[in-house]
Scaffold this active site. Structure first.
Site, PDB file in Angstrom:
ATOM      1  N   CYS A   1      -8.722  52.350 -25.083  1.00  0.00           N
ATOM      2  CA  CYS A   1      -9.231  53.278 -24.065  1.00  0.00           C
ATOM      3  C   CYS A   1     -10.012  54.431 -24.712  1.00  0.00           C
ATOM      4  O   CYS A   1     -11.076  54.211 -25.255  1.00  0.00           O
ATOM      5  CB  CYS A   1      -8.077  53.758 -23.192  1.00  0.00           C
ATOM      6  SG  CYS A   1      -8.665  54.508 -21.671  1.00  0.00           S
TER       7      CYS A   1
ATOM      8  N   HIS B   1      -5.808  49.089 -21.056  1.00  0.00           N
ATOM      9  CA  HIS B   1      -4.518  49.411 -21.692  1.00  0.00           C
ATOM     10  C   HIS B   1      -3.666  48.150 -21.887  1.00  0.00           C
ATOM     11  O   HIS B   1      -3.051  47.674 -20.938  1.00  0.00           O
ATOM     12  CB  HIS B   1      -3.738  50.418 -20.833  1.00  0.00           C
ATOM     13  CG  HIS B   1      -4.318  51.787 -20.882  1.00  0.00           C
ATOM     14  ND1 HIS B   1      -3.985  52.694 -21.859  1.00  0.00           N
ATOM     15  CD2 HIS B   1      -5.227  52.398 -20.100  1.00  0.00           C
ATOM     16  CE1 HIS B   1      -4.659  53.809 -21.678  1.00  0.00           C
ATOM     17  NE2 HIS B   1      -5.423  53.658 -20.612  1.00  0.00           N
TER      18      HIS B   1
ATOM     19  N   GLU C   1      -0.903  48.009 -23.448  1.00  0.00           N
ATOM     20  CA  GLU C   1       0.510  48.364 -23.605  1.00  0.00           C
ATOM     21  C   GLU C   1       1.298  48.426 -22.300  1.00  0.00           C
ATOM     22  O   GLU C   1       2.513  48.345 -22.303  1.00  0.00           O
ATOM     23  CB  GLU C   1       0.635  49.708 -24.355  1.00  0.00           C
ATOM     24  CG  GLU C   1       0.161  50.957 -23.597  1.00  0.00           C
ATOM     25  CD  GLU C   1      -1.349  51.217 -23.693  1.00  0.00           C
ATOM     26  OE1 GLU C   1      -2.085  50.272 -24.006  1.00  0.00           O
ATOM     27  OE2 GLU C   1      -1.780  52.344 -23.433  1.00  0.00           O
TER      28      GLU C   1
ATOM     29  N   SER D   1      30.048  62.768 -26.495  1.00  0.00           N
ATOM     30  CA  SER D   1      30.122  62.991 -25.046  1.00  0.00           C
ATOM     31  C   SER D   1      30.533  61.711 -24.328  1.00  0.00           C
ATOM     32  O   SER D   1      30.907  61.751 -23.161  1.00  0.00           O
ATOM     33  CB  SER D   1      28.752  63.426 -24.530  1.00  0.00           C
ATOM     34  OG  SER D   1      27.848  62.330 -24.593  1.00  0.00           O
ATOM     35  N   GLY D   2      30.438  60.581 -25.027  1.00  0.00           N
ATOM     36  CA  GLY D   2      30.700  59.307 -24.350  1.00  0.00           C
ATOM     37  C   GLY D   2      29.412  58.697 -23.834  1.00  0.00           C
ATOM     38  O   GLY D   2      29.392  57.584 -23.353  1.00  0.00           O
TER      39      GLY D   2
ATOM     40  N   VAL E   1      25.391  57.275 -24.290  1.00  0.00           N
ATOM     41  CA  VAL E   1      24.896  56.225 -25.184  1.00  0.00           C
ATOM     42  C   VAL E   1      24.571  56.781 -26.579  1.00  0.00           C
ATOM     43  O   VAL E   1      25.019  56.239 -27.597  1.00  0.00           O
ATOM     44  CB  VAL E   1      23.620  55.566 -24.597  1.00  0.00           C
ATOM     45  CG1 VAL E   1      23.136  54.447 -25.496  1.00  0.00           C
ATOM     46  CG2 VAL E   1      23.881  55.051 -23.195  1.00  0.00           C
ATOM     47  N   ASP E   2      23.825  57.880 -26.626  1.00  0.00           N
ATOM     48  CA  ASP E   2      23.317  58.355 -27.916  1.00  0.00           C
ATOM     49  C   ASP E   2      24.428  58.829 -28.846  1.00  0.00           C
ATOM     50  O   ASP E   2      24.496  58.426 -30.006  1.00  0.00           O
ATOM     51  CB  ASP E   2      22.291  59.483 -27.708  1.00  0.00           C
ATOM     52  CG  ASP E   2      21.196  59.064 -26.748  1.00  0.00           C
ATOM     53  OD1 ASP E   2      20.986  57.849 -26.604  1.00  0.00           O
ATOM     54  OD2 ASP E   2      20.563  59.946 -26.139  1.00  0.00           O
TER      55      ASP E   2
END
Ligand code: XMP
Length: 513
Positions: free
Chosen positions: A81, A169, A171, A223-224, A226-227
């Site tokens: 682009c 694009h 992507e 914290s429980g 995901v990260d």
């Protein structure tokens, strides 16, 4: 070091999507500012460079321009682009303002199927456009290899120099075969192998963590979510008992949340887990507080106090681990109207004060969220944690309108547990962005048996979203709505009415607060 592709970011909202698509091809990618000097880029030894899209015009006086020397590095380059226009502009072609903006779905017709970008692809492709300017003259050495409805230069190449350009694009999902185009660029043209996998990453990350931490101790606020969960499992694999996780129960968690964390991390992984039940202090400070912003501030401040206190009791540690992700560390490009920059600031709210005297370990900071989930699976975390829906730090407090107290938390927790249970058992939980219950502080009249009731209302919020910035309400089948409603009203004391929120964001938000 992994083979990698460098993406120069000219402020497109899709730059991160390009990076993710490349990684889905098992090739590592990094996003760099558009003006990164060629010498800096060369230090990374990239196998290819991609010039992203962007909102600017190449001929504007304030156009973001790259270091021209990248074209002399001898590395394959793909312009997308704005990137293709930049190539044309820099290498001697011409770009002009189009009479009308080309936006949305289009058709591509490949003229030269021998172009390695189109290897294995049909001669007609559906594509997605979003551009105003267009190339009117190609630079010397280039030729068109595909045309679209409105552009004779939809795909161009200078094969001898390994320079390629796409006006559309590749992507985005609206270019259905776009990932194959990207795969052709990174594999067939740049010659990358497939060395970027989460199984490889585990070994690299474990080594890097050990090298950084040595024999020192590390603290992690779990914290429980995901990260922090994946960061905990990875760090534990690398340094075992040198890691202590602190889990704060603020009294605003969902049903079984504290149990699951203790079960998974304490009993299964045998991670040193310091469990802090701070329900009382959080709820006492929230007493009588109605304003949502004040609630958030109180919770944030109390968390810092409780956490700092807990770290003292955890014993001396030199490092603090955080589950920072790649999108949080990409230097955003200060170009007007770049939504990527806004997403970043929105999600970076909260956090710990800078004056905590720890060095940081951030083992996820080169990963995207979907990669963190893959890594979690690689490390053996259960689906329940890896595919957990986002849950705000201030917890149920942002889902109880008006005063937050123990009784209201219990009502909401019970109603929410039913929502989660039904969403999971029907498979919808994993298809949507978030699905949860909200407690409204108003009471209304109902009847139960022969009794008149005067009780609270639960609002059901189920949304689909890509990033939390925009969202649409999910058209859940009536039977599921019916079951959730009837179960909440029958099983949760204190509720006699359930509503379904059919607002999208914007103008509404996902949480109610
Ligand atoms: P809103 O309500 O602004 O929420 O549409 C957008 C997304 O952000 C989540 N959210 C938070 N996440 N800490 C977080 O980690 C917070 O304080 C917070 N507030 C909202 C929300 O759940 C939604 O996914």
């Amino acid at each position: 070091m992994n083979e990698q592709i460098a993406i120069l970011d000219f402020g497109s909202q899709y730059t991160q999507v390009i990076a993710r698509r490349i990684r889905e091809c098992n090739v590592y990618s990094v996003i760099l500012r558009y003006d990164t000097p060629a010498a800096e880029i060369a230090k990374l030894n990239p196998k290819g460079i991609i010039l992203s899209g962007g909102p600017s015009s190449v001929y504007a006086s304030d156009a973001p321009l790259p270091d021209k020397r990248i074209f002399g590095m001898g590395v394959p380059i793909l312009g997308v682009c704005f990137g293709i226009q930049l190539m044309a502009h820099y290498l001697g072609g011409k770009v002009e303002k189009g009479l009308k903006r080309e936006y949305g779905k289009g058709n591509l017709s490949v003229q030269d199927p021998s172009c390695p970008l189109f290897e294995g692809l049909p001669e007609n492709l559906q594509i997605w456009n979003s551009h105003g300017d267009k190339i009117t003259k190609l630079p010397k050495g280039f030729k068109a290899v595909a045309v679209s409805d409105n552009s004779p230069f939809a795909a161009i190449e200078d094969r001898s120099k390994h320079f390629y350009g796409l006006q559309f694009h590749p992507e985005v999902v609206h270019t259905p075969r776009g990932k194959e185009l990207i795969s052709n660029f990174v594999h067939a043209i740049c010659g990358c192998g497939k060395d970027w996998t989460m199984a490889n990453y585990v070994d690299q990350a474990v080594e890097a963590i050990r090298a950084q931490v040595g024999t020192e101790r590390v603290i992690l606020g779990l914290s429980g979510g995901v990260d922090s969960s994946v960061a905990a499992a990875l760090l534990h694999k690398a340094i075992g008992d040198q890691l202590t996780c602190i889990f704060v129960n603020n009294g605003l968690l969902r049903a079984r949340e504290a149990d699951i964390v203790q079960e998974v991390f304490g009993r299964h992984f045998k991670i040193k887990l310091q469990y802090e039940d701070s329900t009382r202090i959080f709820l006492s400070r929230l007493k009588g507080i109605l304003d949502p912003e004040r609630k958030r501030k109180i919770i944030g401040k109390t968390f810092i106090e409780v956490f700092q206190d807990a770290t003292k009791r955890a014993g001396k540690a030199k490092f603090l681990a955080q589950g920072t992700l790649y999108p949080d560390v990409i230097e955003s490009v200060p170009i007007g109207g770049n939504p990527a920059a806004m997403i970043k600031s929105h999600h970076n709210v909260g956090g710990l004060p800078k004056n905590m005297k720890f060095k940081l370990v951030e083992p996820l900071k080169c990963l995207f969220k979907d990669e963190v989930r893959q890594l979690g699976a690689e490390l053996g975390l259960p689906k329940e944690i890896i595919h957990r829906q986002p849950f705000p730090g201030p917890g149920l407090a942002v889902r109880i309108l008006g005063e937050v107290n123990r009784g209201r938390c219990a009502i909401l927790r019970n109603a929410d547990a039913i929502v989660v249970e039904e969403m999971k058992s029907t498979g919808w939980y994993y298809k949507v962005w978030q699905s949860f219950a909200v407690l409204l502080p108003i009471r209304s009249v109902g009847v139960m048996g022969d009794e008149r009731t005067y009780e609270y209302t639960i609002a059901l919020r189920v949304v689909e979203s890509q990033d939390g910035m925009t969202a649409d309400w999910v058209k859940l089948p009536y039977e599921i709505l019916e079951r959730i409603s009837s179960r909440i009203i029958n099983e949760v004391t204190g509720v006699n009415r359930v509503c379904f929120d059919i607002s999208s964001k914007p103008p509404a938000t996902i949480e109610w607060e």
